[in-house]
Structures are given as C-alpha cells and as structure tokens.
Write a protein that holds these residues in place. Structure first.
Motif, mmCIF file in Angstrom:
data_model
loop_
_atom_site.group_PDB
_atom_site.id
_atom_site.type_symbol
_atom_site.label_atom_id
_atom_site.label_comp_id
_atom_site.label_asym_id
_atom_site.label_seq_id
_atom_site.Cartn_x
_atom_site.Cartn_y
_atom_site.Cartn_z
ATOM 1 N N UNK A 99 63.544 -92.542 82.290
ATOM 2 C CA UNK A 99 62.194 -92.910 81.858
ATOM 3 C C UNK A 99 62.042 -94.416 81.635
ATOM 4 N N UNK A 100 63.144 -95.151 81.653
ATOM 5 C CA UNK A 100 63.091 -96.614 81.527
ATOM 6 C C UNK A 100 63.009 -97.169 82.941
ATOM 7 N N UNK A 101 61.812 -97.161 83.497
ATOM 8 C CA UNK A 101 61.665 -97.478 84.925
ATOM 9 C C UNK A 101 60.691 -98.618 85.195
ATOM 10 N N UNK A 102 60.407 -99.433 84.204
ATOM 11 C CA UNK A 102 59.549 -100.606 84.397
ATOM 12 C C UNK A 102 60.406 -101.854 84.224
ATOM 13 N N UNK A 103 60.367 -102.731 85.210
ATOM 14 C CA UNK A 103 61.120 -103.987 85.120
ATOM 15 C C UNK A 103 60.495 -104.839 84.019
ATOM 16 N N UNK A 104 61.314 -105.294 83.091
ATOM 17 C CA UNK A 104 60.785 -106.032 81.946
ATOM 18 C C UNK A 104 60.108 -107.338 82.365
ATOM 19 N N UNK A 105 60.485 -107.867 83.532
ATOM 20 C CA UNK A 105 59.842 -109.087 84.028
ATOM 21 C C UNK A 105 58.374 -108.823 84.371
ATOM 22 N N UNK A 106 58.064 -107.578 84.739
ATOM 23 C CA UNK A 106 56.677 -107.223 85.024
ATOM 24 C C UNK A 106 55.814 -107.352 83.771
ATOM 25 N N UNK A 107 56.414 -107.088 82.615
ATOM 26 C CA UNK A 107 55.691 -107.165 81.346
ATOM 27 C C UNK A 107 55.802 -108.553 80.743
ATOM 28 N N UNK A 108 57.016 -109.121 80.791
ATOM 29 C CA UNK A 108 57.281 -110.448 80.211
ATOM 30 C C UNK A 108 57.859 -111.345 81.301
ATOM 31 N N UNK A 109 56.995 -111.971 82.108
ATOM 32 C CA UNK A 109 57.461 -112.727 83.283
ATOM 33 C C UNK A 109 58.446 -113.855 82.968
ATOM 34 N N UNK A 110 58.337 -114.463 81.791
ATOM 35 C CA UNK A 110 59.158 -115.636 81.487
ATOM 36 C C UNK A 110 60.325 -115.327 80.557
ATOM 37 N N UNK A 111 60.697 -114.071 80.432
ATOM 38 C CA UNK A 111 61.792 -113.717 79.526
ATOM 39 C C UNK A 111 63.102 -114.306 80.039
ATOM 40 N N UNK A 112 63.886 -114.878 79.122
ATOM 41 C CA UNK A 112 65.142 -115.525 79.503
ATOM 42 C C UNK A 112 66.283 -114.506 79.545
ATOM 43 N N UNK A 113 67.410 -114.944 80.107
ATOM 44 C CA UNK A 113 68.582 -114.074 80.198
ATOM 45 C C UNK A 113 69.071 -113.695 78.807
ATOM 46 N N UNK A 114 69.065 -114.657 77.885
ATOM 47 C CA UNK A 114 69.501 -114.387 76.508
ATOM 48 C C UNK A 114 68.571 -113.380 75.834
ATOM 49 N N UNK A 115 67.269 -113.551 76.033
ATOM 50 C CA UNK A 115 66.293 -112.673 75.374
ATOM 51 C C UNK A 115 66.377 -111.239 75.889
ATOM 52 N N UNK A 116 66.838 -111.061 77.126
ATOM 53 C CA UNK A 116 66.976 -109.704 77.668
ATOM 54 C C UNK A 116 68.047 -108.909 76.930
ATOM 55 N N UNK A 117 68.903 -109.600 76.168
ATOM 56 C CA UNK A 117 69.956 -108.918 75.418
ATOM 57 C C UNK A 117 69.423 -108.270 74.149
ATOM 58 N N UNK A 118 68.234 -108.674 73.709
ATOM 59 C CA UNK A 118 67.731 -108.088 72.451
ATOM 60 C C UNK A 118 66.242 -107.718 72.489
ATOM 61 N N UNK A 119 65.589 -107.831 73.643
ATOM 62 C CA UNK A 119 64.167 -107.474 73.751
ATOM 63 C C UNK A 119 64.024 -106.244 74.646
ATOM 64 N N UNK A 120 63.342 -105.226 74.149
ATOM 65 C CA UNK A 120 63.021 -104.048 74.955
ATOM 66 C C UNK A 120 61.583 -103.633 74.655
ATOM 67 N N UNK A 121 61.018 -102.853 75.570
ATOM 68 C CA UNK A 121 59.723 -102.218 75.345
ATOM 69 C C UNK A 121 59.995 -100.729 75.208
ATOM 70 N N UNK A 122 59.765 -100.197 74.029
ATOM 71 C CA UNK A 122 60.061 -98.797 73.732
ATOM 72 C C UNK A 122 58.786 -98.086 73.307
ATOM 73 N N UNK A 123 58.362 -97.104 74.121
ATOM 74 C CA UNK A 123 57.132 -96.341 73.864
ATOM 75 C C UNK A 123 55.917 -97.258 73.719
ATOM 76 N N UNK A 124 55.860 -98.275 74.580
ATOM 77 C CA UNK A 124 54.690 -99.142 74.619
ATOM 78 C C UNK A 124 54.668 -100.236 73.576
ATOM 79 N N UNK A 125 55.762 -100.429 72.829
ATOM 80 C CA UNK A 125 55.818 -101.466 71.794
ATOM 81 C C UNK A 125 57.030 -102.363 72.008
ATOM 82 N N UNK A 126 56.851 -103.630 71.665
ATOM 83 C CA UNK A 126 57.959 -104.578 71.705
ATOM 84 C C UNK A 126 58.915 -104.270 70.552
ATOM 85 N N UNK A 127 60.209 -104.186 70.845
ATOM 86 C CA UNK A 127 61.235 -103.954 69.825
ATOM 87 C C UNK A 127 62.332 -104.999 69.953
#
Length: 741
Positions: A99-127
């Motif tokens: 069910x985790x099938x959306x590329x996070x870059x599609x939602x957050x185009x400028x997210x950095x490599x470091x930020x990908x280690x602690x940023x997720x979108x869970x049930x439509x909310x940033x966590x």
C-alpha cells in the motif's frame, strides 16, 4: 637605556589577555550551542520552517487527490521507504507494504536524501519517524510535537508495545500484547492509564504510541482503553491468553500467560510446553477460542456510561469554514455533571491536544465559550472535546469528524453563462462576484463539509437574483441530541441508510434529481435599478458613459471588468471608461462593480453585453459632389466646413465622425444660397430601459449599432421602421437637421 616608563604591553599581560579572550569565546560558544543558544535556536527555526513547509505541501497534494478521486478517506495515501521498513518491523500494523506505492518525490519534490530517512506520508499525513540513529533525533521529535507533526516511534520491541497479539516480553514477563490492529475506530479510541491513585485517566489515541506506563501485567496493571461514539462511552480491558490451575485447598487459581500454542515462558526465558502444563492440571478458558480459532486475547467490556437513548454528557455545535474550526453552544447533561463535577476540558484535533481549559469561570460557563482553531489537514479531521473531573477521570466526551463533502456538482445548465456569476465570500464575509460561470469556478467556491455552499447571482437590467445549490442528501433526526444529521448522496440514488430519508424536493416531475437551485433573495427591483451606464462600441473598443442612478453616493469605487477580467477602477461616477484593443465582431460582457472604497463592502453591479462593431459607413451616393461638403466639429462644438465630398467617400476626413464618442457624420448641401444640413443615422437596434422611467431627467433608450442590413437583434431590442424602405432593409439614412439661408 632605561625603558621602564615607556607605555606598552608585557608578554605576561599579553598571555593573560589571550587566556581571558579564549575563556570569553568559550563562554559565547557554550551559550550559543546550548539548547537555548543562538545556534540551537537557529537550527530549531530552520527545522520547524522546513517541516511546516513539507506539511503544507503534503496537505496540498492530499487535498488535490481528494478532489481528483472524490474520496474523503485518505488512508490509501502512503509514501516513503522508511514506512515500508516500519511495516516490516511491525511498528505499523494496519497497512501492508504494497500500500506504500506513491513516490515521496511526487509529494515532496525537493526532499533531500537525509530527510528521506525520517519523513514519511502515513494515511495522508506527514509523519516524523523517530529513530535514535538519527542525529539530533530527540530535538527533532520535540520540535515536531511543538508544531503538531505526528511521530512514528521506530523503537523495535522494547518498552510498552502495541502489536497484533504477538507473544512478547514486556516489563519482565511474556504475554500476548494488546491487539488493536482491527475492530477499533482509531480516531475514537484512546489509551487509559491507571494512576497511582487508581483512577483511569485518558491518554493518546491508539494510532499513537502509548506511554511507558500504559500497562504492567507483572504488577497487575492491566491495559485499558476507552471508546467514545456520539457521546456514548465504553471502557475495555485487555485479557491476554492464559491458562490457570485451581488450588482446591486455598481456592485460589494460579495463572500463566501463554502463546497461541499454549506455551509459557518465564522471566528467565525458560519454556514450559503445553503437555507439561496440562499434566500439572492447567487448563485454557473457552473464551480464548472464537469461531473455531485460537485467539491471543480479547477485550472485555468493563462498563458503559450510557445507552443509545441517554442524552450525551457533553455536546456542541461545530462549524468549519476556510480551514478554521469553531466549537460553540457547548451543552452538558447536568444529571451527570452535577454528581460528577467537571474541572477541566481538553480540546484535541486529530489526536493532538491543542487547548486545555482549566479556568474555573470558563469551566463553569462553558456554554458561553467559543473555541476556534486552525491547522486542519487535507481530508478528514477529527475534533474531540473531553471533560475531566478533579481526579483526571473522563466525565464525558464528544468526538465529531469533519470530512470534505463529496456532493453532486452544481448544475449550471439554463443560466446565461455571461450574466451569471460565481459568488464567494472572503474571511471577512465580503462578497466577491465578478467571475462569470463561463470561466472556471473559483478555488474556494464551495466546500459543503465546511458549510460553504455554492452560490451564484444572475444580473439582468439592474435585477440581481441570488441562488444557492442544494445537492441531493438524506437526513436523520437525532432526537437524543436534538440534532439532525445530513449525509450527501452521489448521483440520483434512492438508497438510504437505516433511519434516513430523502426530502421530497429531490423528486421533480416524477424524476429523481441530483440537486436544485434555491432562490435566496432578489437584491433589487427590475423597474428601478440602483445603478446604470450607457455603453457604445467600435470595432475594437467599448466605452461606458459614466455611472448614474439613485444608488450613487460618496465613498464609492467603481471597478470595471471585461468577461470577468479586472480592467481598472474609478472613484468618479461621471468618468468615462474605455475597454480597448478588443476583437472585432465579438460579443463582450462588461461588468461594473460598485463597492465602498473604505470598507470594501459590495454595493451593486451593472452588467451589460455588447458586440464590437463599427457603425455602417455613411453612403454618399446620390449627393451632388459639386455642392456637398463635409462638416466637422471640434470638442467644443465649433463648426468647420470641409472639402467637397467624393461619391465613393475616398476623401473622408479622418476625424469626420466617431460614433463611440457621439460624434456623428454631418454634411452640408448648398444650392442657390440655401444651406441644408444632414446627419447620417447608421442602422441600429434600441431598447427602452423600463428602469429609466423612475429616474426622471435620466430616461433614455439603449442604442446598439448593427452591421450591414442585419435583422438579428439582442433580447429586448428592436430595429426602427425607418431602416426598411420600399420593402428593402437599408444600412442607414441621412436625416435632415435643418435648412438655413
């Protein structure tokens, strides 16, 4: 040479100075890097700004997806590789890895490599995913909580855990952990913690991590939860799977927690098989077998505070408009609150406590309080108001959910697309209605979940009629809470939920309809418009001739729009306004909006349509070119006799006429000393504006020129008989003005 009295600095003094400077620099650095230091505060501000920006981008993306898919539930919007890891580690149990099938870059185009280690979108909310491997993790967690961003704890199987019934070691003993991954509405279910005084106090909602003190079965502190649904409160306790043996002498039972295979592990990890336990006389209660399946435990209902017919302990009215929630008209069931007095109110949005009311006056006069807050997320939002007594126990609670309503789209068929306008209201409730329905609808035109309904206004000859769209719905009368509950229906379905009914108004001429336009009110009387203006057109421009009418007052501003596009404004009603550089032979809608220039309050409008066209060119055939002259007038009305005409008009003066400025074509015929003046009347249509009858001294006809010998007229207009001669339609005629010697 004696230099003892010369001014200077000794080596010892220099060293002391350097040491003092180093100490000062160290102190400055120490204070700068401390928690409240300059550098730390800068990092905090930078992190919070970045996270808030990501949260805003997430909300925009989710809002777009909700609109695009017409889904109000956002549980299917999940993104981030770390989220997949959390699912594998069973930190997240209620969604699958697929069910985790959306590329996070599609939602957050400028997210950095470091930020990908602690940023997720869970049930439509940033966590934020808390992990001790992340540098500054504890600070990041603290800062996220301060700005309302939810935390996912990536803490493995240590401490208090919530699993799907797995047999694990918690606080020194093995047991099947509380199962919360199915059967519970996570936005209405909370952990309950047993305090030192023995009272149960409400804590986090179950989609968050519980506190470390939630349960401790080793010390007989069992896991409790609390469910609230429409004011009805139910308490449950988790009974982990166990086996027991009854001691006949003491009449006491010995209990051991076991797994699904009925195996027991003690605190030293020693294993006792079921065969050994059974030989010792242990047995498993029948309650741990359900529908032929062995279960890890069950939630036992301890008690409920009310039944479906009992009035809720607490209730309130909630409205949501443009991202702001308002709670008011808070009412209490005094039969309950008089016995169990309230000492504190807690308001939560999406499981995050945003306000606590402890002031005695406000608590005792809660019905007079109006509570407002913002920061809604895209999609569904859950609002909770909980009342506590002096021991921190729940006296009453009410949860309400705001969902962006999916309603039948307003049907604009039958309305004139150029003279009907979308109506929106800004944050100060000021009306804005300059965009015609021929254009795309405004972003904030309607959102029925927020109580913002679709409104339009039709404008015709000074008459303004306002309409509101009523989409198809079903309703239920809630006698318990003295409320009606409305749910919108997609399409023209006649299916209703139990107890609901559809109003008769959605059946018309035997047909089911998706909705209807209800007339709200008419803002003026057709026979007496408050404002008016005369308009004339050329092939490339339209000109208004000032604003007139009984509604004109001081402190008004006149804003000019063309096909919904703002073109300029004026504060003088007598000032002419020109729309220039237009296409020829095209119909345009001009709109003059009148507002109070100090308060921006909407006052009225003038809406008219006209086609850009040149009046028919004067025909000079038939006049004697030897005795016929062009006549010209300057802006002051001074007459000049020009050269003789040519029958083909090839020598017409450039400034001979301009009908858009009421400068008409004139000629002079001079024969035997007699001078006869003529004026060219190009073919036109006209309408007598009935509204002018009540404005004495301002009465006039509305005139619009026609091209060629067209007999097509606009609605309400007619062509004078003079343009039909000998049964033929003519382009215009020369009217004799007067004869002079």
């Amino acid at each position: 040479m004696n230099r003892g009295n010369e001014k200077g600095i000794t080596l010892v003094a220099l060293i002391i100075t350097i040491i003092l400077m180093l100490i000062l620099v160290g102190i400055i650095i120490m204070f700068s890097v401390q928690e409240n230091g300059i550098i730390s505060r800068g990092k905090e501000a930078s992190f919070k700004t970045k996270m808030s920006s990501m949260q805003e981008k997430t909300n925009l993306y989710v809002g777009w997806k909700v609109t695009e898919t017409e889904k109000t539930n956002t549980d299917w919007i999940n993104s981030g590789e770390v989220l997949k890891e959390a699912i594998e580690e069973k930190i997240i149990m209620d969604i699958e890895k697929e069910e985790v099938n959306i590329d996070i870059v599609e939602i957050l185009p400028n997210i950095s490599k470091e930020e990908r280690e602690y940023i997720v979108i869970y049930k439509g909310e940033l966590h934020y995913v808390s992990n001790n491997k992340i540098k500054n993790n504890s600070q990041y967690v603290k800062w996220c909580k301060e700005i309302g961003i939810k935390i996912l704890e990536y803490s493995g199987a240590s401490g208090i855990v919530v699993r799907n019934g797995n047999y694990e070691k918690v606080n020194g003993i093995y047991l099947c952990t509380p199962k919360l991954d199915e059967g519970f509405n996570e936005s209405r279910t909370r952990y309950l913690e047993v305090g030192n005084n023995g009272f149960l106090t409400p804590k986090n909602w179950i989609y968050d991590k519980p506190t470390e003190d939630w349960y401790d079965y080793k010390n007989r502190k069992w896991a409790n939860i609390y469910i609230e649904n429409n004011g009805q409160e139910i308490y449950y306790v988790w009974i982990p799977r166990y086996c027991f043996k009854l001691d006949q002498e003491t009449q006491r039972s010995d209990v051991k927690f076991i797994n699904l295979d009925n195996v027991h592990k003690d605190e030293q990890d020693n294993v006792t098989t079921w065969k050994e336990l059974e030989e010792e006389g242990y047995q498993v209660p029948e309650a741990f077998t359900f529908n032929g399946q062995e279960i890890p435990g069950y939630w036992a209902m301890k008690y409920t505070t009310a039944d479906e017919k009992t009035i809720s302990t607490i209730n309130y009215d909630m409205s949501v408009i443009k991202g702001k929630v308002t709670i008011k008209n808070i009412v209490l069931n005094e039969e309950i609150t008089n016995v169990n007095p309230i000492k504190k109110f807690i308001i939560a949005l999406n499981g995050q406590i945003i306000e606590e009311i402890t002031d005695n006056y406000k608590v005792n006069n809660i019905n007079a309080q109006i509570i407002e807050f913002t920061n809604l997320k895209a999609g569904n939002n859950v609002i909770n108001l909980t009342a506590l007594n002096e021991n921190g126990e729940v006296v009453g609670s009410m949860t309400k959910e705001y969902s962006p309503a999916i309603v039948n789209k307003p049907d604009l068929t039958g309305f004139d697309k150029e003279t009907t306008f979308y109506v929106t209201y800004d944050s100060n409730d000021k009306e804005h209605s300059t965009i015609p329905i021929s254009e795309n609808m405004p972003t904030l035109w309607y959102e029925y979940g927020e109580g913002r309904w679709a409104n339009i206004v039709t404008r015709n000859n000074g008459l303004e009629t306002y309409y509101v769209w009523i989409p198809r719905y079903q309703f239920l009368l809630d006698y318990r809470n003295e409320r009606s509950i409305v749910k919108f229906i997609n399409g023209v379905s006649t299916q209703t939920e139990e107890g609901y009914q559809i109003p008769e108004a959605f059946t018309f001429n035997g047909q089911e309809i998706s909705g209807y336009w209800a007339m709200k009110y008419t803002a003026s009387v057709e026979t007496s418009p408050k404002f008016d203006t005369e308009i004339v057109a050329t092939s490339s421009s339209i000109r208004t001739k000032g604003i007139m009418g009984e509604g004109i007052e001081d402190k008004q501003i006149y804003k000019y729009y063309l096909n919904g596009m703002y073109k300029g404004e004026s504060i003088e009603p007598s000032e002419e306004f020109e729309y220039s550089n237009l296409e020829s032979n095209k119909k345009y809608t001009i709109h003059v909006e009148i507002r109070n220039k100090e308060t921006d309050e909407y006052i009225g409008s003038i809406v008219k349509q006209i086609t850009t066209i040149l009046p028919n060119r004067p025909e000079l055939i038939g006049f004697n070119s030897e005795c016929t002259y062009y006549v010209l007038y300057d802006d002051s009305g001074n007459e000049t006799i020009g050269e003789k005409i040519k029958s083909d008009g090839s020598n017409m003066p450039k400034n001979w006429y301009d009908y858009s400025r009421q400068k008409w074509a004139n000629i002079l015929v001079e024969v035997d000393g007699m001078k006869t003046y003529y004026v060219w009347i190009p073919r036109y249509e006209f309408k007598i504006d009935r509204g002018q009858y009540k404005q004495k001294g301002q009465g006039r006809t509305e005139v619009r020129f026609l091209s060629g010998t067209s007999t097509q007229t606009d609605i309400g207009y007619q062509i004078p008989e003079a343009f039909t001669f000998n049964g033929q339609e003519i382009t215009g005629y020369w009217a004799m003005k007067y004869t002079a010697k």
